[in-house]
Enzyme design. Structure first.
Site, PDB file in Angstrom:
ATOM      1  N   ASN A   1     -10.112  -0.135  -0.658  1.00 55.88           N
ATOM      2  CA  ASN A   1      -8.530  -0.004  -0.515  1.00 55.88           C
ATOM      3  C   ASN A   1      -7.992  -0.758  -1.744  1.00 55.88           C
ATOM      4  OD1 ASN A   1      -5.899  -0.288   0.086  1.00 55.88           O
ATOM      5  ND2 ASN A   1      -6.233  -1.037   2.062  1.00 55.88           N
TER       6      ASN A   1
ATOM      7  N   HIS B   1      -3.639   7.541   1.506  1.00 56.15           N
ATOM      8  CA  HIS B   1      -3.980   6.235   1.484  1.00 56.15           C
ATOM      9  C   HIS B   1      -5.531   5.622   1.899  1.00 56.15           C
ATOM     10  CE1 HIS B   1      -3.934   1.697   0.717  1.00 56.15           C
ATOM     11  NE2 HIS B   1      -3.926   1.497   1.882  1.00 56.15           N
TER      12      HIS B   1
ATOM     13  N   CYS C   1       0.851  -1.177  -0.052  1.00 52.48           N
ATOM     14  CA  CYS C   1       0.057   0.133  -0.038  1.00 52.48           C
ATOM     15  C   CYS C   1       0.884   1.391  -0.018  1.00 52.48           C
ATOM     16  CB  CYS C   1      -0.899  -0.192   1.026  1.00 52.48           C
ATOM     17  SG  CYS C   1      -2.102  -1.425   1.034  1.00 52.48           S
TER      18      CYS C   1
HETATM   19  O1  UT7 Z   1      -3.947  -1.094   3.432  1.00 53.23           O
HETATM   20  C1  UT7 Z   1      -3.193  -1.473   4.407  1.00 53.23           C
HETATM   21  C2  UT7 Z   1      -3.346  -1.057   5.867  1.00 53.23           C
HETATM   22  N1  UT7 Z   1      -4.564  -1.495   6.004  1.00 53.23           N
HETATM   23  C3  UT7 Z   1      -5.467  -1.196   6.990  1.00 53.23           C
HETATM   24  O2  UT7 Z   1      -5.199  -0.098   7.408  1.00 53.23           O
HETATM   25  C4  UT7 Z   1      -6.640  -1.910   7.594  1.00 53.23           C
HETATM   26  C5  UT7 Z   1      -6.714  -1.682   9.034  1.00 53.23           C
HETATM   27  N2  UT7 Z   1      -7.939  -2.076   9.936  1.00 53.23           N
HETATM   28  C6  UT7 Z   1      -9.020  -2.006   9.712  1.00 53.23           C
HETATM   29  O3  UT7 Z   1      -9.350  -1.139   8.750  1.00 53.23           O
HETATM   30  C7  UT7 Z   1     -10.192  -2.460  10.424  1.00 53.23           C
HETATM   31  O4  UT7 Z   1      -9.286  -3.344  11.799  1.00 53.23           O
HETATM   32  C8  UT7 Z   1     -11.116  -3.684   9.858  1.00 53.23           C
HETATM   33  C9  UT7 Z   1     -12.038  -2.921   9.069  1.00 53.23           C
HETATM   34  C10 UT7 Z   1     -10.100  -4.545   9.180  1.00 53.23           C
HETATM   35  C11 UT7 Z   1     -11.848  -4.174  10.980  1.00 53.23           C
HETATM   36  O5  UT7 Z   1     -12.553  -3.321  12.014  1.00 53.23           O
HETATM   37  P1  UT7 Z   1     -12.715  -3.536  13.503  1.00 53.23           P
HETATM   38  O6  UT7 Z   1     -13.436  -2.518  14.281  1.00 53.23           O
HETATM   39  O7  UT7 Z   1     -10.959  -3.496  13.813  1.00 53.23           O
HETATM   40  O8  UT7 Z   1     -13.183  -4.836  13.751  1.00 53.23           O
HETATM   41  P2  UT7 Z   1     -12.856  -6.208  14.461  1.00 53.23           P
HETATM   42  O9  UT7 Z   1     -11.640  -6.840  13.304  1.00 53.23           O
HETATM   43  O10 UT7 Z   1     -12.334  -6.170  15.946  1.00 53.23           O
HETATM   44  O11 UT7 Z   1     -13.816  -7.267  14.069  1.00 53.23           O
HETATM   45  C12 UT7 Z   1     -15.122  -7.010  15.068  1.00 53.23           C
HETATM   46  C13 UT7 Z   1     -15.982  -8.076  14.643  1.00 53.23           C
HETATM   47  C14 UT7 Z   1     -15.564  -9.215  14.765  1.00 53.23           C
HETATM   48  O12 UT7 Z   1     -16.745 -10.222  15.546  1.00 53.23           O
HETATM   49  P3  UT7 Z   1     -16.483 -10.703  17.218  1.00 53.23           P
HETATM   50  O13 UT7 Z   1     -15.235 -11.340  17.113  1.00 53.23           O
HETATM   51  O14 UT7 Z   1     -16.325  -9.383  17.721  1.00 53.23           O
HETATM   52  O15 UT7 Z   1     -17.746 -11.176  17.450  1.00 53.23           O
HETATM   53  C15 UT7 Z   1     -15.369  -9.719  13.379  1.00 53.23           C
HETATM   54  O16 UT7 Z   1     -15.506 -11.226  13.227  1.00 53.23           O
HETATM   55  O17 UT7 Z   1     -16.570  -7.991  13.481  1.00 53.23           O
HETATM   56  C16 UT7 Z   1     -16.533  -9.187  12.886  1.00 53.23           C
HETATM   57  N3  UT7 Z   1     -16.348  -8.957  11.315  1.00 53.23           N
HETATM   58  C17 UT7 Z   1     -17.278  -8.767  10.391  1.00 53.23           C
HETATM   59  N4  UT7 Z   1     -18.834  -8.661  10.729  1.00 53.23           N
HETATM   60  C18 UT7 Z   1     -19.325  -8.230   9.544  1.00 53.23           C
HETATM   61  C19 UT7 Z   1     -15.262  -8.920  10.666  1.00 53.23           C
HETATM   62  N5  UT7 Z   1     -15.529  -8.545   9.432  1.00 53.23           N
HETATM   63  C20 UT7 Z   1     -16.793  -8.373   9.153  1.00 53.23           C
HETATM   64  C21 UT7 Z   1     -17.611  -8.229   8.151  1.00 53.23           C
HETATM   65  N6  UT7 Z   1     -19.143  -7.984   8.242  1.00 53.23           N
HETATM   66  N7  UT7 Z   1     -16.990  -8.097   6.945  1.00 53.23           N
END
Ligand code: UT7
Length: 320
Positions: free
Chosen positions: A277, A247, A114
């Site tokens: 992204n 980004h 990225c």
């Molecule tokens: O380009 C390189 C750089 N990349 C980034 O900068 C990405 C950085 N990270 C992010 O943008 C975020 O961390 C994410 C968007 C990937 C995830 O958001 P989050 O608020 O950190 O959520 P999480 O990973 O803590 O997940 C929260 C919950 C989980 O469920 P439980 O374990 O709390 O029951 C996940 O399983 O959301 C669930 N979950 C989803 N639910 C519905 C994860 N993906 C999804 C989904 N739809 N697509």
């Protein structure tokens, strides 16, 4: 006066197929509401048959050349940032070169995921300043759809395909063009964002894996640090910045970074809602969007920034 690399044209390309969150919700357990609330993403473009990193890159490069009114045979350097090349080798940059009808120039790919466009811009800037080329195409192009695990809801909803390009021209100038760039890498975080395959390990292409929460945490800290660093290197304060072109990984990262630096959110270019992204393509895609809709104008002070797998991160200050 110094020899500077000035941006004289921008271009971008998106595959025609637009995929909404609702369409993804038919495939994995997710919802439009979750994706918008956690990321700001509403849709992404996905490459179809025959659309590749090199074809998207070529279209973006052609538009940048047209915007500048410069013939392709003037280009002496092509640097293509990508983590999803058409082939393991040769470099996709050489495919772009041939498609543009350029018989001889320097052409190579840069891999910094990225942050790829910031790495490519910095390399090209130094090569132009050093006299290696008078016109340089710097391109970010990706087809991440081909390395996504379409059964993993935590990653497949986050990425899209596309390309963006800038044409640099060597000019004698003081306060114009690329004023400063800063790059970083820290390989200790390799396992937080990676592809689980490779030529020299599994012999397969592999799929993208990410520990999103961890990446998020590092992103905000690293981006704020490198923005402060690059602004100091260019001799500017954050309140002098006309536009931030970040980004586009997650709307919440854009908001948190702007808050940390005391930047006006209205001055941050946001395209993550429509493009998701697009890795190395996201910064030049956002730049071209804001140039073409009239927000970024000649003379504006802009900062570009990115963070990605490695980790790698970087930023640039440009007088447009
Ligand atoms: O380009 C390189 C750089 N990349 C980034 O900068 C990405 C950085 N990270 C992010 O943008 C975020 O961390 C994410 C968007 C990937 C995830 O958001 P989050 O608020 O950190 O959520 P999480 O990973 O803590 O997940 C929260 C919950 C989980 O469920 P439980 O374990 O709390 O029951 C996940 O399983 O959301 C669930 N979950 C989803 N639910 C519905 C994860 N993906 C999804 C989904 N739809 N697509």
């Amino acid at each position: 006066m110094n020899r500077r690399a000035v941006i004289v044209g921008t271009g971008s390309a998106l595959p025609p197929r637009r995929v909404t969150n609702a369409e993804l919700a038919e495939r994995v357990q997710t919802s439009h509401e979750w994706i918008v609330e956690r990321t700001g993403i509403e849709a992404r473009h996905i490459a179809g048959d025959g659309e590749t990193t090199a074809t998207l890159a070529t279209e973006a490069a052609r538009k940048a050349l047209d915007a500048a009114g410069v013939a392709a045979d003037q280009v002496g350097l092509i640097v293509l940032a990508t983590a999803t090349p058409d082939q393991t080798f040769p470099a996709s940059a050489t495919r772009v070169q041939t498609a543009l009808g350029i018989d001889d120039c320097i052409a190579f790919d840069v891999a910094a995921v990225c942050t790829g466009f910031l790495y490519a811009l910095s390399v090209a800037d130094n090569m132009v300043k050093g006299g290696m080329a008078d016109y340089a195409l710097v391109i970010g192009s990706e087809t991440f759809s081909r390395i996504l695990d379409w059964d993993d809801r935590a990653t497949c909803v986050l990425f899209g395909d596309g390309a963006g390009a800038v044409l640099l021209h060597a000019e004698e100038a003081q306060d114009k063009g690329v004023l400063a760039t800063r790059l970083h890498a820290d390989g200790r975080h390799n396992d937080l964002l990676y592809v689980d395959g490779g030529v020299s390990t599994t012999g397969t292409v592999g799929k993208l894996r990410m520990k999103g929460k961890e990446v998020f945490r590092h992103a905000v800290v690293n981006l704020a640090d490198v923005l402060n660093e690059v602004l100091a290197a260019a001799g500017h304060r954050s309140d002098e910045v006309d536009w931030v072109v970040p980004h586009q990984a997650n709307k919440r990262i854009l908001d948190a970074t702007a808050r940390k630096l005391g930047l006006d959110p209205a001055r941050v270019i946001v395209t993550v809602d429509q493009h998701a992204n697009t890795s190395a393509a996201s910064v030049p895609l956002a730049l071209d969007t804001a140039v073409r809709d009239g927000r970024i104008k000649a003379g504006d002070l802009i900062v570009l920034e990115a963070m990605g797998g490695g980790f790698t991160w970087g930023a640039a200050v440009v007088r447009y």
